[in-house]
Design an enzyme around this catalytic site. Structure first.
Site, PDB file in Angstrom:
ATOM      1  N   THR A 142       0.834  -1.198   0.000  1.00  0.00           N
ATOM      2  CA  THR A 142       0.000   0.000   0.000  1.00  0.00           C
ATOM      3  C   THR A 142       0.866   1.244   0.000  1.00  0.00           C
ATOM      4  OG1 THR A 142      -0.156   0.486   2.379  1.00  0.00           O
ATOM      5  CG2 THR A 142      -1.589  -1.258   1.512  1.00  0.00           C
ATOM      6  N   ASP A 143       0.286   2.350  -0.426  1.00  0.00           N
ATOM      7  CA  ASP A 143       0.958   3.628  -0.256  1.00  0.00           C
ATOM      8  C   ASP A 143       0.975   3.966   1.228  1.00  0.00           C
ATOM      9  OD1 ASP A 143       2.271   5.992  -0.967  1.00  0.00           O
ATOM     10  OD2 ASP A 143       1.032   6.235  -2.760  1.00  0.00           O
TER      11      ASP A 143
END
Length: 618
Positions: A329-330
């Protein structure tokens, strides 16, 4: 019948080494059993993963699912509870993003070796994977990249795209790989393969422009260059291709790091084109993908952030596109935090109402493997013990992450030769390659009366300059004066226009209008009307500058270059070879009218994609 990708991953892990097991004989097995299987390089990777996974506690597994930034410094524990020592020794974390400038390659290599040594002292001795955002160009933004410092310095990816040279991209990636390896960095949190279809977006400088075909062609060489020969191996730096499913079509050009930019929109119904570079990356062997923060609006997808979105991660990426690698994920989807002194809420767009525990569960259920920018393994432990998430589901992600470490050779040799780092990083050959690319990537937009190159300015020629230090002119024995009235020529370097934002972190993102304001236009006009003027416009976004093009004698576009590169192009030491990687719009009205997801949708641009003049041969 559709088979769940989780099941497929476990089956693959169980069967990949079957052939090796059948061929084994008893004496060989006795020799191999002197070490635990996971520490014994004579076993195949999947056997080693399976063995290590069987030895891990739930807490140790949970630690693998977090990827947190760190800066160079001591490993001592501290009262805040989030030091490197705490993350390695107590939270069992083994993935870190080096989020600081590198000023001495040997010192950084020694620091990373120290981290690896600390990791080997843990119960299982799982080595550390160090990652970084881009650090080979001119961007300085803790959220997106770092200036080159001691590394060779190249144009931004837009500049490489302007040259349309796949072999140069391959060469850059190989150089960057060698420099990363020298200091112990094994993971590149790039490339960014978003299409720059919304000109106002603050992340355009990290893209390859507006054309999906060109982006795809170049990205293949980029990934192959970082991986080295063949598949991921001990001499590879793994890449993280982002931001799935394409972060370019941001509503009103705002960025989803921030709450007002959380929406991604497709008014042109052009979702498929934004997937093209990702398909090319997967075909080239990409092993890790990062979704963006954004939530899609006006589509059939649920309007939640992409890492929370099972339709995006499991159905589209893993199902339709067949990806079985790591989904990272970011940064910062679970926990509110501060970046500098600016408060940043968790980017849980569309699911802001969920608790931190529920956000973590939602991300795992969507199909992601690792949480970027977080250090909350206790959440995973709680989810498993409460029965919300099964430990088998955790095992699937941990197996993917461990397999990557084995493939990179980190279990067999996590250390680097720190004494050699300064001889590799920023060596003369690498530096010269970067400097040459800076010069070649310049795009000549206009050249009225063939003013460029200024190959032989007469003795006593005087220059008025803006945007760079006069010392660069003095070093070439050129005279710099303080006013346009005294000068024969003006040399001006301008950043593409933007509207400054508040906040120490937010201010790093160039956003808003692409046009100079009325006051600045009037100020520049006085210069253009006073004397022959050469302008270098630094295009981190597609500037709206029709008045500059009309009034200046010559206009150059650059995408990350130093002042020496600019002057070499001006004075004919080097020739500009670049072609625009995107359209240059004519007005902000045209920008606002175009569809965010459609390339080349701006009406009557000043220059089209691909424009670029050449110096005449004299």
């Amino acid at each position: 019948m559709r088979v769940d990708s989780t099941v497929l991953a476990l089956v693959a892990l169980a069967t990949d080494c079957l052939g090796l097991a059948i061929k084994s004989n008893e004496p060989e097995l006795l020799r191999r059993d002197a070490l635990p299987i996971y520490k014994n390089a004579s076993y195949c990777v999947d056997e080693r993963v399976r063995d290590l996974l069987s030895r891990m506690t739930l807490e140790e597994k949970a630690g693998q699912l977090f990827h947190k930034q760190l800066s160079e410094g001591p490993l001592d524990d501290d009262s805040s509870g989030n030091s490197t020592e705490t993350m390695i020794g107590k939270k069992h974390m083994t993935h870190f993003n080096l989020a600081s400038d590198i000023t001495n390659a040997t010192q950084t290599a020694e620091f990373i070796n120290l981290i690896q040594k600390r990791a080997l002292q843990t119960r299982l001795g799982i080595p550390i994977t160090i990652s970084t955002d881009p650090r080979h160009s001119f961007t300085e933004n803790v959220g997106t990249g770092f200036q080159a410092g001691v590394f060779s310095q190249w144009p931004e990816s837009l500049g490489l795209a302007a040259l349309r040279d796949p072999q140069l991209v391959r060469e850059f990636a190989e150089v960057a790989r060698e420099e990363y390896l020298a200091v112990g960095i094994r993971a590149a949190l790039h490339p960014q393969v978003d299409l720059s279809t919304e000109p106002r977006w603050a992340r355009i400088s990290g893209t390859w422009g507006e054309n999906s075909t060109l982006t795809s062609e170049l990205i293949v060489e980029y990934i192959k260059g970082f991986q080295g020969e063949g598949k991921l191996g001990p001499k590879s730096v793994k890449t993280v291709t982002k931001h799935f499913p394409g972060g370019g079509p941001m509503e009103n050009g705002e960025d989803s790091h921030f709450y007002y930019g959380k929406n991604q929109t497709y008014p042109g119904n052009n979702i498929d084109e934004h997937l093209i570079p990702f398909k090319a990356a997967l075909a080239a062997g990409a092993t890790e993908i990062m979704p963006y923060y954004s939530r899609p609006i006006g589509t059939n997808w649920e309007a939640v952030g992409f890492s929370f979105n099972k339709e995006i991660v499991t159905d589209l990426l893993r199902g339709e596109l067949g990806f079985d690698g790591i989904v990272l994920t970011d940064w910062g989807l679970i926990t509110d935090t501060y970046i500098g002194n600016q408060y940043m809420p968790a980017r849980a767009w569309g699911v802001e109402y969920l608790s931190e525990l529920q956000r973590a569960a939602r991300i795992l259920d969507a199909g992601c493997d690792q949480f970027g920018g977080e250090e909350r393994p206790e959440l995973i432990v709680q989810l498993v013990r409460e029965g919300t998430i099964s430990e088998d589901r955790i095992d699937v992600s941990v197996a993917r992450l461990l397999k990557e470490k084995f493939l990179l050779g980190l279990f067999d040799n996590p250390f680097v030769n720190a004494s050699a780092a300064n001889n590799i990083v920023g060596n003369e050959h690498f530096v010269n390659l970067g400097r040459d690319a800076q010069r070649r990537s310049y795009t000549l937009l206009t050249n009225n009366q063939t003013i460029l190159p200024l190959a032989k300015p007469g003795e006593g020629t005087r220059f008025y300059i803006e945007g760079f230090d006069s010392a660069f002119m003095s070093a070439r024995n050129y005279t710099v004066v303080n006013t346009t009235e005294e000068a024969d020529f003006a040399l001006l370097r301008y950043n593409a226009p933007y509207e400054p934002r508040n906040g120490t972190f937010e201010a790093n993102f160039h956003a808003g209008s692409l046009a100079f304001n009325a006051t600045e236009k009037a100020r520049q006009a006085k210069i253009y009307s006073s004397l022959p003027t050469i302008v270098d416009i630094i295009l981190d976004r597609p500037a709206v500058i029709p008045e500059v093009v009309e009034q200046a004698q010559a206009v150059l576009a650059s995408y990350g270059s130093d002042s020496e590169a600019f002057l070499d192009v001006v004075f004919g030491v080097s020739k500009p070879e670049g072609k625009l990687p995107f359209d240059l719009p004519r007005s902000m009205d045209a920008v606002e009218a175009q569809a965010e997801d459609l390339p080349f949708d701006t009406e009557n641009p000043v220059f089209r994609y691909g424009h670029g003049l050449e110096y005449e041969d004299n």
